[in-house]
Each structure stands twice: as C-alpha cells, then as structure tokens.
Design a protein around this motif. Structure first.
Motif, short mmCIF file in Angstrom:
data_model
loop_
_atom_site.label_atom_id
_atom_site.label_comp_id
_atom_site.label_asym_id
_atom_site.label_seq_id
_atom_site.Cartn_x
_atom_site.Cartn_y
_atom_site.Cartn_z
N ALA A 271 0.83 -1.20 0.00
CA ALA A 271 0.00 0.00 0.00
C ALA A 271 0.87 1.25 0.00
O ALA A 271 0.56 2.23 -0.70
N ALA A 272 1.95 1.23 0.76
CA ALA A 272 2.87 2.38 0.77
C ALA A 272 3.51 2.56 -0.60
O ALA A 272 3.68 3.69 -1.07
N ALA A 273 3.85 1.46 -1.24
CA ALA A 273 4.42 1.54 -2.59
C ALA A 273 3.42 2.15 -3.56
O ALA A 273 3.77 3.02 -4.37
N LEU A 274 2.18 1.71 -3.47
CA LEU A 274 1.13 2.27 -4.35
C LEU A 274 0.92 3.75 -4.08
O LEU A 274 0.69 4.53 -5.02
N ILE B 101 3.52 10.02 -8.16
CA ILE B 101 4.11 10.23 -9.48
C ILE B 101 3.01 10.51 -10.51
O ILE B 101 3.13 11.44 -11.30
N VAL B 102 1.95 9.74 -10.45
CA VAL B 102 0.87 9.87 -11.42
C VAL B 102 0.08 11.17 -11.20
O VAL B 102 -0.24 11.88 -12.16
N ILE C 210 11.78 4.31 -4.18
CA ILE C 210 11.15 3.94 -2.91
C ILE C 210 10.02 2.94 -3.14
O ILE C 210 9.90 1.94 -2.42
N ALA C 211 9.20 3.17 -4.16
CA ALA C 211 8.09 2.25 -4.46
C ALA C 211 8.60 0.86 -4.81
O ALA C 211 8.07 -0.15 -4.30
#
Length: 143
Positions: free
Chosen positions: A18-21, A27-28, A61-62
C-alpha cells in the motif's frame, strides 16, 4: 500458513505494498499528491517544474517497498522462497523500526516535510516494522 507469524508478515506485506502504491500515486497525480503526502513544498515545486529527480526517488522507494512486500510474503509462505529471506526480513524490520525511531534526527535534514508527514509516516513505519519483526521471529520460532 495460518499461524500468527505468517499473518503478521502478510499484514506487513499488505502495508508495504500500500505504501508503494501511495508513492506511485504521487508520481501519477503530481505536485498536489506530493503536498497531500507531506513531501514538502520544495519537492512539489520540483515536480511542477517537471524535474525528474522527485519521480526517480519516489519510484525507487516504491520498487523497494514492493520488494519488501515480496520478502514478507515469502517469509509467510505465500510465495516461493526468495534468496536470504530470513536476513532480508531482519534487515527490513530493523530499517522500518529505525526509521520510526530516528525521525527526530532525520527531520532537520528534510525541513520541508510537514510535522504531519513525520508523525504519520513514523507511526506507519513503526507498525510495519513491528509486524515484520514479530512475524519474522514467530515464523522461525524465536518467540
């Protein structure tokens, strides 16, 4: 796979993913998302100026967080064994817990980040570190 240790690692994996998302969403979505996440005005302005560095750091990081999620799932037995899973989980637990505890030392180096960012991200890192540490210790019968 249904023991408490594997459940803790699965929960830790879900939080890492979830943190990666959330990082990918920044970014998006651009500068407004960086602001909402508390990354600081300097970073948000760099994004608005179409600088590449914020996106590259955020993407790095993601990817790291997705990797940590995979290691937690491996430790839980959900996916196949990854290289050095035990060592990786110990290190991941230590990094998360260290990040949670070290924020007073880190905060001056990133003065643009909001207080909310530091408190929320540190609490999340502490929770994720505790889940990873507990799950790792329980899976290998240290507890």
């Amino acid at each position: 796979m249904s023991n408490l240790g594997s459940q803790a690692l699965i929960a830790g994996a879900a939080l890492s993913a979830a943190a990666a998302l959330a990082h990918l969403a920044c970014i998006v979505l651009g500068a407004p998302a960086y602001r909402v996440m508390g990354a600081g005005e300097r970073i948000a302005r760099a994004v608005e100026a179409r600088k590449l560095q914020p996106a590259l750091v955020t993407l790095t990081i993601a990817v790291m967080l997705f990797g940590w999620s995979a290691y937690a799932l491996s430790g839980a037995g959900v996916i196949g064994a990854l290289p050095l899973t035990k060592l990786a989980l110990v290190l991941i637990s230590g990094i998360y817990l260290g990040r949670a505890l070290a924020f007073p030392l880190l905060k001056p180096m990133f003065a643009g980040n909001s207080d909310t960012f530091w408190w929320v991200s540190s609490a999340l890192c502490g929770a994720m570190g505790a889940l990873h540490a507990f799950g790792t210790l329980a899976q290998w019968h240290v507890l």
